[in-house]
Design an enzyme around this catalytic site. Structure first.
Site, mmCIF file in Angstrom:
data_model
loop_
_atom_site.group_PDB
_atom_site.id
_atom_site.type_symbol
_atom_site.label_atom_id
_atom_site.label_comp_id
_atom_site.label_asym_id
_atom_site.label_seq_id
_atom_site.Cartn_x
_atom_site.Cartn_y
_atom_site.Cartn_z
ATOM 1 N N ARG A 1 4.917 -16.022 20.855
ATOM 2 C CA ARG A 1 4.121 -16.913 20.058
ATOM 3 C C ARG A 1 5.166 -17.355 19.688
ATOM 4 N NH1 ARG A 1 0.664 -12.431 18.908
ATOM 5 N NH2 ARG A 1 1.987 -11.440 16.772
ATOM 6 N N HIS B 1 14.122 -3.174 8.499
ATOM 7 C CA HIS B 1 14.901 -4.375 7.389
ATOM 8 C C HIS B 1 15.999 -4.539 6.944
ATOM 9 C CE1 HIS B 1 10.426 -6.211 7.833
ATOM 10 N NE2 HIS B 1 10.186 -5.614 6.318
ATOM 11 N N TRP C 1 10.595 -1.041 15.160
ATOM 12 C CA TRP C 1 11.443 -0.402 15.110
ATOM 13 C C TRP C 1 11.767 0.474 14.098
ATOM 14 C CZ3 TRP C 1 16.211 0.924 12.077
ATOM 15 C CH2 TRP C 1 16.945 1.302 12.585
ATOM 16 N N ARG D 1 9.850 1.669 6.355
ATOM 17 C CA ARG D 1 9.920 -0.216 6.630
ATOM 18 C C ARG D 1 11.467 -0.924 6.325
ATOM 19 N NH1 ARG D 1 6.047 -2.788 9.702
ATOM 20 N NH2 ARG D 1 6.279 -4.702 8.802
ATOM 21 N N ASP E 1 11.559 -10.535 14.861
ATOM 22 C CA ASP E 1 10.462 -9.846 14.943
ATOM 23 C C ASP E 1 10.493 -8.039 15.854
ATOM 24 O OD1 ASP E 1 8.553 -9.196 14.578
ATOM 25 O OD2 ASP E 1 7.091 -10.303 16.502
ATOM 26 N N GLY E 2 10.294 -7.439 14.578
ATOM 27 C CA GLY E 2 10.441 -6.254 15.289
ATOM 28 C C GLY E 2 10.933 -5.664 14.298
ATOM 29 N N SER F 1 3.859 -18.295 15.737
ATOM 30 C CA SER F 1 3.489 -18.671 14.724
ATOM 31 C C SER F 1 4.004 -19.230 13.449
ATOM 32 C CB SER F 1 4.487 -16.922 14.087
ATOM 33 O OG SER F 1 3.830 -16.099 15.104
ATOM 34 N N ASN G 1 3.828 -14.519 4.960
ATOM 35 C CA ASN G 1 4.312 -12.688 5.080
ATOM 36 C C ASN G 1 3.998 -13.265 3.547
ATOM 37 O OD1 ASN G 1 7.651 -14.018 6.900
ATOM 38 N ND2 ASN G 1 5.919 -12.210 7.407
#
Ligand code: FPP
Length: 246
Positions: free
Chosen positions: A194, A37, A25, A33, A20-21, A196, A68
C-alpha cells in the site's frame, strides 16, 4: 553480481522509498523497536551511498508520516532522537559527497530541536548538486494536497490567479515537491502493498516495487534487485507498446 546486469543508462531519475518493517525486524530477533530503528538507520546510510554511486540524482525517504504522531510518545521520542543524531553525524558525509538535504512535510510540527537541526543541515548543504536527498517528516499526501488547494483558492480570492489558469504546473508549484521531478520508482519494504498517504500526486506514473525484505535488512543487493526489476518494465505513459518501441 546483479550490479553487472544493470543498464547504467536506464536508471530511474527519482527513487522514493517507504522504509517499513523496523518493528517486525526487531520483534523477530527479540529486540526492542528502538534497536530496529537503529538498524534502519544503517540501511539508510548504505542506500544513500549506493544511490549516490549509481549517479541517481533524487532519493526521497518516508521517515515519519503525519499519522506516525499516533505512535506511543516513547517511540516518537526515539525516532526524533535518532533523526537529530543522524543529522549530526551524517552532515559531514553530506557535505563531502555533495548531497543537498531537503525535506517535505509539516516541519513546523516537529520539536524545535529537530526543526533547528534540519534547518541547519538544509542550509549548510543548499549549494550541493550531485544528489538531492529528501526526507519526508510529518508528511502526509492528503495534507499536502489540502494545503495546495487552500493556497490556490486564496490566490483566486485575491485575484492573483484566475480560475481558468489553474493547471497541473500551477498545482506542482504549490506542492512540497515543487523542486523535484516525478517519482520513477517507488519501493516499499516489509511485504505491505500500500501507499500509506505517500506522494499520491507525484507517483502517478511511478513503477511500484514491493519486497518482503524488512527495512533493516534492505541493503545494496536489494536495491540492485529493485532496479533490475524496474529496468524490465515497459513505461508507456498511456501510449501503446508500438509507440514506445519505434
Ligand atoms: C517503519 O518501521 C519505519 C519508520 C516508521 C521510521 C523509519 C525511520 C528510520 C529508518 C530512521 C530514521 C530515518 C532517517 C532518515 C535517519 P515500522 O516501525 O513501521 O515497522 P513495523 O511496521 O514492523 O512495526
Amino acid at each position: 553480481m546483479i550490479i553487472d546486469n544493470l543498464d547504467k543508462s536506464k536508471l530511474p531519475n527519482h527513487i522514493a522509498i517507504i522504509m517499513d518493517g523496523n518493528g517486525r525486524w526487531a520483534a523477530k530477533k527479540g529486540l526492542s523497536r528502538t534497536l530496529g530503528h537503529n538498524s534502519g538507520v544503517e540501511s539508510v546510510q548504505e542506500i544513500v551511498e549506493e544511490v549516490l554511486n549509481l549517479n541517481i540524482p533524487y532519493l526521497t525517504l518516508y521517515a515519519f508520516s503525519s499519522d506516525n504522531w499516533n505512535r506511543p510518545p516513547h517511540e516518537i521520542g526515539t525516532l526524533m532522537d535518532l533523526l537529530v543524531e543522524s543529522l549530526k553525524t551524517e552532515l559531514k558525509k553530506l557535505i563531502k559527497n555533495n548531497i543537498r538535504l531537503n525535506t517535505i512535510g509539516d516541519i513546523s510540527a516537529l520539536p524545535k530541536l529537530v526543526q533547528n537541526e534540519v534547518k541547519r543541515a538544509i542550509d549548510i548543504t543548499k549549494n550541493n548538486n550531485k544528489m538531492v536527498l529528501t526526507i519526508a517528516l510529518s508528511y502526509g499526501a492528503r495534507e499536502e494536497l489540502e494545503n495546495v488547494i487552500k493556497e490556490i483558492a486564496s490566490e483566486v480570492k485575491n485575484n492573483t490567479i484566475s480560475l481558468e489558469n489553474i493547471d497541473q504546473s500551477i498545482i506542482n508549484k504549490h506542492l512540497y515537491t515543487r523542486n523535484l521531478p516525478d517519482v520513477d520508482l517507488l519501493i516499499r519494504t516489509s511485504g505491505e502493498q500500500r501507499i500509506s498517504n505517500f506522494l499520491l500526486w507525484q507517483i502517478a506514473y511511478a513503477e511500484l516495487y514491493f519486497t518482503d525484505v524488512l527495512w533493516p535488512d534492505f541493503r545494496k543487493k536489494d536495491l540492485y534487485s529493485a532496479l533490475l526489476n524496474y529496468q524490465n518494465r515497459e513505461r508507456r505513459f498511456g501510449k501503446t507498446s508500438e509507440q514506445i518501441n519505434v
